[in-house]
Design a protein around this motif. Structure first.
Motif, PDB file in Angstrom:
ATOM      1  N   ILE A  16       0.871  -1.180   0.000  1.00  0.00           N
ATOM      2  CA  ILE A  16       0.000   0.000   0.000  1.00  0.00           C
ATOM      3  C   ILE A  16       0.905   1.225   0.000  1.00  0.00           C
ATOM      4  CG2 ILE A  16      -1.913   1.178   1.132  1.00  0.00           C
ATOM      5  CD1 ILE A  16      -2.381  -1.541   2.643  1.00  0.00           C
ATOM      6  N   GLN A  17       0.787   2.027  -1.015  1.00  0.00           N
ATOM      7  CA  GLN A  17       1.629   3.206  -1.153  1.00  0.00           C
ATOM      8  C   GLN A  17       1.327   4.180  -0.014  1.00  0.00           C
ATOM      9  OE1 GLN A  17       2.993   6.593  -1.756  1.00  0.00           O
ATOM     10  NE2 GLN A  17       1.346   6.793  -3.228  1.00  0.00           N
ATOM     11  N   PRO A  18       2.323   4.624   0.765  1.00  0.00           N
ATOM     12  CA  PRO A  18       2.049   5.411   1.973  1.00  0.00           C
ATOM     13  C   PRO A  18       1.347   6.738   1.719  1.00  0.00           C
ATOM     14  CG  PRO A  18       4.398   5.384   1.475  1.00  0.00           C
ATOM     15  CD  PRO A  18       3.759   4.362   0.599  1.00  0.00           C
ATOM     16  N   ALA A  19       1.625   7.379   0.586  1.00  0.00           N
ATOM     17  CA  ALA A  19       0.888   8.585   0.210  1.00  0.00           C
ATOM     18  C   ALA A  19      -0.254   8.160  -0.701  1.00  0.00           C
ATOM     19  CB  ALA A  19       1.804   9.588  -0.478  1.00  0.00           C
ATOM     20  N   ALA A  20      -1.145   7.331  -0.159  1.00  0.00           N
ATOM     21  CA  ALA A  20      -2.188   6.703  -0.976  1.00  0.00           C
ATOM     22  C   ALA A  20      -3.192   7.708  -1.514  1.00  0.00           C
ATOM     23  CB  ALA A  20      -2.908   5.628  -0.164  1.00  0.00           C
ATOM     24  N   GLY A  21      -3.366   8.834  -0.820  1.00  0.00           N
ATOM     25  CA  GLY A  21      -4.308   9.849  -1.258  1.00  0.00           C
ATOM     26  C   GLY A  21      -3.787  10.642  -2.444  1.00  0.00           C
ATOM     27  N   ASP A  22      -4.374  11.805  -2.677  1.00  0.00           N
ATOM     28  CA  ASP A  22      -4.041  12.556  -3.885  1.00  0.00           C
ATOM     29  C   ASP A  22      -2.597  13.040  -3.931  1.00  0.00           C
ATOM     30  OD1 ASP A  22      -6.487  12.149  -4.968  1.00  0.00           O
ATOM     31  OD2 ASP A  22      -7.106  14.244  -5.022  1.00  0.00           O
ATOM     32  N   SER A  23      -1.974  13.270  -2.796  1.00  0.00           N
ATOM     33  CA  SER A  23      -0.568  13.695  -2.833  1.00  0.00           C
ATOM     34  C   SER A  23       0.296  12.667  -3.560  1.00  0.00           C
ATOM     35  CB  SER A  23      -0.040  13.932  -1.416  1.00  0.00           C
ATOM     36  OG  SER A  23      -0.053  12.736  -0.654  1.00  0.00           O
ATOM     37  N   GLY A  24      -0.052  11.401  -3.426  1.00  0.00           N
ATOM     38  CA  GLY A  24       0.713  10.334  -4.069  1.00  0.00           C
ATOM     39  C   GLY A  24       0.569  10.296  -5.573  1.00  0.00           C
ATOM     40  N   THR A  25      -0.448  10.983  -6.121  1.00  0.00           N
ATOM     41  CA  THR A  25      -0.578  11.015  -7.576  1.00  0.00           C
ATOM     42  C   THR A  25       0.523  11.836  -8.225  1.00  0.00           C
ATOM     43  OG1 THR A  25      -2.094  12.913  -7.520  1.00  0.00           O
ATOM     44  CG2 THR A  25      -3.082  10.700  -7.491  1.00  0.00           C
ATOM     45  N   SER A  26       1.163  12.713  -7.465  1.00  0.00           N
ATOM     46  CA  SER A  26       2.323  13.428  -8.013  1.00  0.00           C
ATOM     47  C   SER A  26       3.425  12.429  -8.350  1.00  0.00           C
ATOM     48  CB  SER A  26       2.828  14.476  -7.014  1.00  0.00           C
ATOM     49  OG  SER A  26       3.309  13.873  -5.813  1.00  0.00           O
ATOM     50  N   LEU A  27       3.611  11.461  -7.487  1.00  0.00           N
ATOM     51  CA  LEU A  27       4.563  10.376  -7.728  1.00  0.00           C
ATOM     52  C   LEU A  27       4.061   9.470  -8.848  1.00  0.00           C
ATOM     53  CD1 LEU A  27       6.263   8.225  -4.974  1.00  0.00           C
ATOM     54  CD2 LEU A  27       5.179   7.140  -6.918  1.00  0.00           C
ATOM     55  N   GLY A  28       2.765   9.109  -8.786  1.00  0.00           N
ATOM     56  CA  GLY A  28       2.209   8.176  -9.747  1.00  0.00           C
ATOM     57  C   GLY A  28       2.212   8.700 -11.168  1.00  0.00           C
ATOM     58  N   LEU A  74      11.849  14.159   5.985  1.00  0.00           N
ATOM     59  CA  LEU A  74      10.406  14.202   6.231  1.00  0.00           C
ATOM     60  C   LEU A  74       9.689  13.053   5.528  1.00  0.00           C
ATOM     61  CD1 LEU A  74       7.841  15.801   7.184  1.00  0.00           C
ATOM     62  CD2 LEU A  74       8.039  17.100   5.043  1.00  0.00           C
ATOM     63  N   GLU A  75       8.691  12.479   6.206  1.00  0.00           N
ATOM     64  CA  GLU A  75       7.852  11.441   5.620  1.00  0.00           C
ATOM     65  C   GLU A  75       6.999  11.999   4.476  1.00  0.00           C
ATOM     66  OE1 GLU A  75       7.817  10.545  10.163  1.00  0.00           O
ATOM     67  OE2 GLU A  75       8.001  12.293   8.836  1.00  0.00           O
ATOM     68  N   PHE A  76       6.747  11.173   3.455  1.00  0.00           N
ATOM     69  CA  PHE A  76       5.813  11.501   2.382  1.00  0.00           C
ATOM     70  C   PHE A  76       4.518  10.738   2.641  1.00  0.00           C
ATOM     71  CE2 PHE A  76       4.530  10.986  -2.275  1.00  0.00           C
ATOM     72  CZ  PHE A  76       4.022  12.264  -2.366  1.00  0.00           C
ATOM     73  N   GLY A  77       3.410  11.454   2.723  1.00  0.00           N
ATOM     74  CA  GLY A  77       2.134  10.828   3.051  1.00  0.00           C
ATOM     75  C   GLY A  77       1.569  11.426   4.324  1.00  0.00           C
ATOM     76  N   PRO A 119       5.231  -1.214   7.351  1.00  0.00           N
ATOM     77  CA  PRO A 119       6.111  -0.074   7.637  1.00  0.00           C
ATOM     78  C   PRO A 119       5.457   1.294   7.497  1.00  0.00           C
ATOM     79  CG  PRO A 119       6.598  -0.984   5.480  1.00  0.00           C
ATOM     80  CD  PRO A 119       5.619  -1.914   6.118  1.00  0.00           C
ATOM     81  N   TYR A 120       4.272   1.363   6.837  1.00  0.00           N
ATOM     82  CA  TYR A 120       3.667   2.662   6.574  1.00  0.00           C
ATOM     83  C   TYR A 120       2.380   2.898   7.359  1.00  0.00           C
ATOM     84  CZ  TYR A 120       7.044   2.295   2.809  1.00  0.00           C
ATOM     85  OH  TYR A 120       8.207   2.131   2.096  1.00  0.00           O
TER      86      TYR A 120
END
Length: 585
Positions: free
Chosen positions: A338-350, A421-424, A479-480
């Motif tokens: 499960i990607q730790p920044a599962a919400g919209d912030s993680g779409t920057s990575l995606g 700093l953590e991402f997510g 871990p997340y």
């Protein structure tokens, strides 16, 4: 090759930098602007990406964005026509029936289309060479988790409020390819359903679902309320679902989430999130249970059609750690990521990863082995922040983990600031408030004196990976902090400050490679108490995002009811408590 991905015009804006197939930096804009859930253009995050890599915007080859406006443009007229009959009633109630209310992102589609020009305006003295790419929202979610996972092949499940049109996506990832299998479309939305009921129970937008997840444990899911609630949703043969939209209003106005019909069947909506009746607690339990039903339904379908042993999850609803833990405990898949920044912030990575692998065809080299992708700081910055607030401190090369463990064993509360700093959305041990889970009253102390939040909300636990199965009913690495396990019967009553009302705990596992500083602290605490588990909650004060830099941390420590701050190799005390840290000199 340098790829910059970002999201904006919604909530939780962020930016991610990918260089030569690897994610090198990622940060949410809220952490830098100190505006919680900030949704504007993440200019500070973009600058932070560039500063970290010591490059300019003119060095970027590709820029990716988390939304494809053309899909929204093609679908929205049909949607508006379908629900146009609602307009007279809304006008009578003096509510506006605007584009923004119907589909929140619609108001921003024109701004999205001019983003390349906007970026040029934000960096006026640089000659841009980048190509700009708009990537479909749920493909961004899917790419964020699959291309960050260690799996060559996996089933993929993304669930949120809504993308351009999809609200859920089921897909199969293999190598550099993500193949769509099925989707659920607007207005049927598990995220909007959960959000609507959270608002019905008095919670606010965006933050409500996380609070509802904690509240649901106080209700009984096995009541007639659940029987009625599950009738609102129909599971379909392709792994999806449909909702009875007569019970909801989120699809035609943002003023409310549920309809009058819902209120007739489940009770009137609350204006404030407090003082719930037994029935209202059962409503909370019922909606959580329905979400879990859908998760299991989707997971089983994906298992059937892909035959995969691996599952990847993303999307805002993918942060529902109770439902995630249920999938893990059911053993539907052998492995889960499960990607730790599962919400919209993680779409920057995606979005960046989707372009890199699915469009450009670059080989996969990156595996997310840490969520610590944000900014880090040096000793000079630490010391300047401490001196700014005139606090007593000691810089030590000694084993400050031993000092911290002793103080935690005494019932003290520590701010803990280390590394990047953590991402997510969750503090994972670098920007955390740490406390003793063995102290029965610690939950109430933290909620009332430090976090200033609702007393019903539980705290997460951070535990050595090798000891997770000792205290909890699942040993699967987490871990997340994205799964919930149950306390083993023999430890019930021994870890009171982290044991929720239903004996569950949201878990984060730690190993030395992921976080050596926290590993050392947990080992030191085990020597002191015999337990390798601590309370871990986010380092922030009420109304603010998680602290990002040393100044944020020291300022928050100075005003909050914490006893010590461990920041890098510095141990900081409160004024008048200088003697307690003298032994570290």
């Amino acid at each position: 090759m340098k790829i910059l991905g970002f999201n904006c015009y919604g909530h939780d804006s962020a930016a991610t930098l990918v260089i030569d197939n690897k994610v090198v930096f990622a940060v949410e804009e809220e952490r830098l602007t100190r505006k919680k859930h900030y949704g504007g253009i993440p200019i500070e995050s973009i600058k932070a990406c560039l500063d970290f890599a010591k490059i300019k915007m003119s060095d970027i080859d590709h820029v990716t964005f988390f939304w494809k406006p053309s899909i929204s443009y093609s679908k929205i007229p049909v949607f508006l026509f379908k629900y146009w009959y609602k307009v007279p009633a809304l006008l009578k109630e003096q509510r506006s029936f605007t584009v923004e209310e119907n589909l929140g992102m619609l108001n921003y589609l024109s701004q999205m289309n001019r983003l390349p020009k906007t970026l040029q305006e934000l960096f006026p003295n640089e000659k841009m060479k980048f190509k700009f790419h708009m990537i479909e929202h749920h493909l961004c979610h899917a790419a964020s988790t699959f291309f960050s996972s260690p799996y060559e092949e996996a089933a993929i499940m993304t669930i949120d409020g809504a993308g351009e049109w999809n609200t859920c996506l089921m897909a199969h990832g293999k190598g550099n390819k993500i193949t769509k299998l099925a989707a659920v479309d607007t207005p049927y939305s598990l995220g909007a359903f959960y959000q609507a009921v959270s608002r019905h129970l008095g919670f606010k937008l965006i933050e409500g679902p996380g609070k509802l997840m904690g509240l649901s444990s106080y209700g009984n899911p096995n009541t007639p309320v659940y029987d009625k609630m599950k009738k609102l949703i129909t599971l379909t043969s392709n792994g999806g679902f449909k909702l009875d939209m007569s019970y909801f209003s989120y699809h035609y106005t943002r003023k409310t989430g549920v309809s009058e019909k819902f209120q007739r069947d489940f009770g009137p909506s609350k204006k404030e999130g407090k003082d719930w009746s037994e029935h209202e607690l059962n409503v909370a339990a019922a909606v959580q249970h329905v979400v879990e039903d859908v998760f299991i339904h989707m997971a089983k379908h994906l298992k059937k059609v892909t035959g995969s042993e691996n599952l990847c999850i993303a999307g805002g609803v993918g942060l529902n750690s109770v439902a995630n833990g249920l999938i893990a405990s059911n053993g539907i898949f052998k492995n889960m990521f499960i990607q730790p920044a599962a919400g919209d912030s993680g779409t920057s990575l995606g979005s960046a990863m989707y372009l890199n692998h699915c469009i450009l065809g670059n080989k996969r080299e990156y595996v997310m082995e840490t969520a610590f992708l944000g900014p880090g700081y040096d000793d000079d910055t630490y010391e300047a922040a401490i001196k700014k607030y005139n606090l007593p401190y000691v810089k030590t090369q000694k084993r400050y983990a031993e000092f911290a463990a002793k103080k935690l064993a005494e019932g003290k509360i520590l701010g803990w600031f280390q590394g990047r700093l953590e991402f997510g959305p969750r503090a994972l041990g670098n920007r955390s408030i740490i406390a003793n889970p063995l102290v029965a009253e610690m939950k109430n102390v933290l909620n009332a004196r430090v976090k200033f939040r609702e007393g019903f909300r539980p705290f997460a636990a951070i535990v050595l990976e090798e000891d997770c199965g000792k205290y909890f009913d699942c040993a699967y690495p987490n871990p997340y902090m994205l799964m919930v396990y149950n306390v083993r019967p023999e430890y019930l009553g021994k870890l009171p400050a982290i044991t929720h009302v239903d004996n569950s705990v949201r878990i984060q596992t730690i190993n030395k490679s992921e976080n050596p500083h926290m590993q050392e602290l947990l080992e030191a605490f085990r020597k002191e108490t015999g337990y390798s588990v601590l309370i871990n909650t986010s380092f922030n004060i009420k109304g603010e995002p998680i602290v990002a830099n040393p100044d944020d941390a020291v300022r928050s420590f100075a005003v909050a009811d914490m006893d010590y701050l461990v920041i890098g190799n510095y141990v900081v005390a409160k004024p008048g408590d200088e003697k307690s840290i003298e032994s570290l000199k």
